[in-house]
Structure formats: C-alpha cells, structure tokens
Enzyme design. Sequence first.
Site, PDB file in Angstrom:
ATOM      1  N   LYS A   8       0.829  -1.207   0.000  1.00 38.09           N
ATOM      2  CA  LYS A   8       0.000   0.000   0.000  1.00 38.09           C
ATOM      3  C   LYS A   8       0.863   1.256   0.000  1.00 38.09           C
ATOM      4  CE  LYS A   8      -4.042  -1.725   2.505  1.00 38.09           C
ATOM      5  NZ  LYS A   8      -5.006  -1.542   1.396  1.00 38.09           N
ATOM      6  N   ARG A  27     -10.793 -11.099   1.536  1.00 30.83           N
ATOM      7  CA  ARG A  27     -11.668 -12.118   0.949  1.00 30.83           C
ATOM      8  C   ARG A  27     -11.040 -13.506   1.040  1.00 30.83           C
ATOM      9  NH1 ARG A  27     -11.635  -8.868  -4.611  1.00 30.83           N
ATOM     10  NH2 ARG A  27     -11.303  -7.198  -3.102  1.00 30.83           N
TER      11      ARG A  27
HETATM   12  N1  BES Z   1      -8.328  -3.452   4.065  1.00 31.45           N
HETATM   13  C1  BES Z   1      -8.391  -3.072   2.712  1.00 31.45           C
HETATM   14  C2  BES Z   1      -9.650  -2.286   2.389  1.00 31.45           C
HETATM   15  C3  BES Z   1      -9.714  -0.887   2.930  1.00 31.45           C
HETATM   16  C4  BES Z   1      -9.203   0.157   2.213  1.00 31.45           C
HETATM   17  C5  BES Z   1     -10.356  -0.632   4.117  1.00 31.45           C
HETATM   18  C6  BES Z   1      -9.294   1.441   2.689  1.00 31.45           C
HETATM   19  C7  BES Z   1     -10.458   0.651   4.590  1.00 31.45           C
HETATM   20  C8  BES Z   1      -9.935   1.694   3.868  1.00 31.45           C
HETATM   21  C9  BES Z   1      -8.403  -4.302   1.816  1.00 31.45           C
HETATM   22  O1  BES Z   1      -7.667  -5.374   2.271  1.00 31.45           O
HETATM   23  C10 BES Z   1      -7.814  -3.881   0.525  1.00 31.45           C
HETATM   24  O2  BES Z   1      -6.671  -3.543   0.506  1.00 31.45           O
HETATM   25  N2  BES Z   1      -8.610  -3.891  -0.538  1.00 31.45           N
HETATM   26  C11 BES Z   1      -8.160  -3.475  -1.801  1.00 31.45           C
HETATM   27  C12 BES Z   1      -8.750  -4.402  -2.822  1.00 31.45           C
HETATM   28  C13 BES Z   1      -8.167  -4.221  -4.189  1.00 31.45           C
HETATM   29  C14 BES Z   1      -6.718  -4.651  -4.213  1.00 31.45           C
HETATM   30  C15 BES Z   1      -8.989  -5.022  -5.177  1.00 31.45           C
HETATM   31  C16 BES Z   1      -8.625  -2.054  -2.023  1.00 31.45           C
HETATM   32  O3  BES Z   1      -9.733  -1.720  -1.606  1.00 31.45           O
HETATM   33  O4  BES Z   1      -7.876  -1.271  -2.567  1.00 31.45           O
HETATM   34 MN    MN Z   2      -5.649  -5.259   1.703  1.00 28.64          MN
END
Ligand code: BES
Ligand code: MN
Length: 496
Positions: free
Chosen positions: A279, A353
């Site tokens: 991230k 997921r």
């Molecule tokens: N934990 C994150 C989702 C999230 C993002 C929660 C921002 C709260 C605030 C999740 O694990 C994630 O990283 N999801 C990705 C999915 C993507 C790679 C398809 C996302 O939302 O960017």
């Molecule tokens: Mn994630």
Amino acid sequence: MQFEIFTSGLPQVQADCVVIGIHDGGELSAGAKALDRRCGGALARFLKRGDFPGRLGETLLLPAFPRLKSSRILLVGQGGHDVTRRNWRKAMAAAVAALAKTKVSSAAVALTRPASRELDDYTFARSAVEVTRAALYRVNDLKSGQKPAEPALQKIKFGPLTSSASRAGKRGLAHGIASANGAKLMRDLANLPGNVCTPTYLAEQAKALATKHASLSVKVLEEADIRAEKMGCFLAVTQGSDQPPKFIVIEHKSPKASRAPLVFVGKGITFDTGGISLKDPGAMDEMKFDMSGAAAVLGIMNTIAELALPMNVVGLVPTCENMPSGRAIKPGDIVTSAAGLTVEILNTDAEGRLILCDALHYARRYKPHTVIDMATLTGACVIALGVHHSGVMANDDELASELVAAGVRADDRAWQLPLTEEYGEQLKSNFADFANVAGRDGGAITAGAFLAKFTKGLRWAHMDIAGSAYVGGAAKGSTGRPIALLTDFLVHRTGR
Ligand code: BES
Ligand code: MN
Ligand code: ZN
C-alpha cells in the site's frame, strides 16, 4: 453509568441537573414550559434577552432557580421545532459532553423528542443510552501523561415517559447498555495499535470474554489446525508474517434455542500492509483497523451474552497479518481454498476475501440458519457509499432488507448493493478457478461476488464496513459500528 427512565414532571424530578431543549429564537420546549412556570417565568425572561438563541448543539449551564429540586439547569440548543432523529442525537451528545465537564453527578434529560412514529419509546431509550455512552467514550490511549479526571456524572434519567410507556423504555435502556458495551469492546480493540493487537492478543481477548459470560465458550485453532482444515487461502495471507495466525471460534449457547445457529464471521487482519502489492504509506497506519470485523464479532457476542438472547450464535474470526517478506505470497500465486476451489492471487492486497472464504466454508459445519460476515473489505465501498452507510450484499434479499431496516431503526445505516452474477463473471482467471480481484469497476461488489462463490446454499449476507467502522482525521478512531445495527437486527428477531 446508571440509566433510568423518569415519569414525573420536570419540576419534581430528583437530579442535580435538569437538561432542557431550547428551540430557535430562544423558545422553550414543551416540557420546559412547566419547569419555567414553577420558577415563575424566570427562564423565559432570561431567554428573551437573546443570549441563548437555541442553535443546535449549543449548551449553557445555569445556576439554581427557585422552587426546583435540581440545583442546575442545562440549556441545550435544539434548532428548529421539527426535531429530526439526527438533530435529536446531536443535541443529546452535546448535552452529555457538556455535563461531563461539570461536577453534576445526576442529570434528568428532557429534550424535545422526534415524533413518536420516528422514534418510539423503546428506541428512544435505547438510542439515548447509545448516544450517551458514545459521547462519554474515551480512547484508551497510550499517552504517558496523567489521564484526565473521570467525569463526575454517575446517573442519567431520560424522559418524561408516561408510566405505561416506561416498560418499553426500560427494555430500551437494557438493550442500549448491552449494545454500548459491545461497541465499547469493539472500539477498544480496534483502536489498539498493530504491535499490541496481534492475532494472539485477539485470541486471548476472546478467551477472556468466555470466562466473563457463562453462555460463551471459545476454541482457538492454531496454525497446525488451520492447516488440517486445509484453509489454503487463509494460510497464503499469513505466510509472510512472523505473527502466528489464529482462527477463533466463539459460541453462545442458549437453553431456550433449538434452531440452527446464526453465524457471524469477522475479518481479523491485525495489520494490512498490502503484502507484496504494498500500500501507499499515506494513511497506512489506519490499516490497524483492518480487524474491525473481528472486533465487531467479539463485541456483538458480548452483547448477545449480556442480553442472554434466546438463540444459538457462533462467531468465527480468522486473524493474521498481511505482510511483505521473503516468504510472502506473490501476485500470480495459486492456492487452494478449504472449499477445494483454486484461487489466483493477482493482488496480495485483496487479502480479506482470502481469509473470509475459508472461514465462510468452515461455517457450513454448523448447518447455520444465517451467516453474516463483516469486513473492512474494500476502499471501493468507501468510494461508493462514503462513510455514512455500511455496504450490504447478500444472496437473500429478505436478509439484506432486514439488515438495512435494522440500520434505519438503530441510526446505524447500511445500503444494499446488487450482487448479480455478472460481477462474479469478472473474476475469471486463465490459470485457476478464479482470481481474487477483478479490476477497479464495482470493486466492493466484485469482492462480495468472490465471497458469494463460497456461500452457495447458505443464507448469507456480507457487510463491507470499510467506511463505517472507523474515522480518519483529527478524531481518528473506531466508531463501534455496526454493533447498534446488529443489536437491533438480533433483538428484532427474538422479539423486543
Ligand atoms: N483493508 C483493505 C480495504 C480498505 C481500504 C479498508 C481502505 C479501509 C480503507 C483491503 O484489504 C484492501 O486492501 N482492498 C483493496 C482491494 C483491491 C486490491 C482489489 C482495495 O480496496 O484497494
Ligand atoms: Mn488489503
Ligand atoms: Zn485488508
């Protein structure tokens, strides 16, 4: 904090302080007029001077007035006469925050209520407790300086209710307290940093919960057990971390229930770096909240146990970290889920997921009546709904509607997103049964569609709480959502 309902008129009520609503232009609320008559119109004369125009959320503490039982009056601005639930909650929260700064130890709160078709007596009392407890919540921080003194406030009475309504009100209080205790447990856990709140810590907290409530029992699956369950997707996420994963099973058994259990599943990523699909550093610290679903499961199990709800409920929490390392999963890796389906991990940041699909499969052994998972699953859900609604997706529209309706009643709202088959088709992979991501479009729904592949034949709903479970910015912290929604959902099924 003690909560009560009062049925007497305001001049007679026993409390250090009476709290009354003032409307635009300094107008007394209906209940406050009786109070004013008792003090010979002194209040109205004061308000006429215009010093307190009754703007929503403003407060003013006044000293003793003649012939009242209480030694103070707190004026609370309630804005226009048409009191919405939202404005009532704001006024209530402002009142409690103001009281907490004084030496008042007991207060009788008599703000103007929204119309009863919007807020019945039960919900009035329940929401009043929830708002009060939320307003008094302090982050259990790790600052080294002296903690601020605890508020003197010990007792709050809400009213006035007619004596025939006070039974519904008392039930509302009890449910509000259980709901608030669940939300506090959730918030305390979610607010902890990732180096304290590890999977091991969550497992210990779950065990502690079971020692507190006789109806609860806890079992923790260790890595070897998780392997024996063939949870290949869960293991893939944890493999880059030095912290051991845990799979927490927490059960509430009621002697009054015979029906198949309700199963809650909560995403317990105690820190989400994204893994190799790392991230951006910007707000990465907020990924300590990525175990909010897990915290919500523990919170609601506490609420269920406190209310001794006549139903069997199972909470499942897969918990681990998502870290980059030499042992971490890589984009393109293919793993086999507990259900036997293979998954191509195209993005290691779509880890929620992966741990959930194995937990959802585990839920099948209970032959559950209903399965509800909660997860801070996608940033896309925050783009779609903002922070005001949790996302709901389900393979059963009636279940989705029940959750949405509970959210409306509890002022903890959720909105259904469509989960039609096209979204699932977007998860095609050349190399495995399917991929774990499907591009940016409809990202909250394709995540739901991924989970749906593992819940065929179950009555299932997924709640994406990425936007609702915590707030960023200056007031950064867990919100305790969706505990109020879930409490309402459960109470509604078992009868108020
Ligand atoms: N934990 C994150 C989702 C999230 C993002 C929660 C921002 C709260 C605030 C999740 O694990 C994630 O990283 N999801 C990705 C999915 C993507 C790679 C398809 C996302 O939302 O960017
Ligand atoms: Mn994630
Ligand atoms: Zn995550």
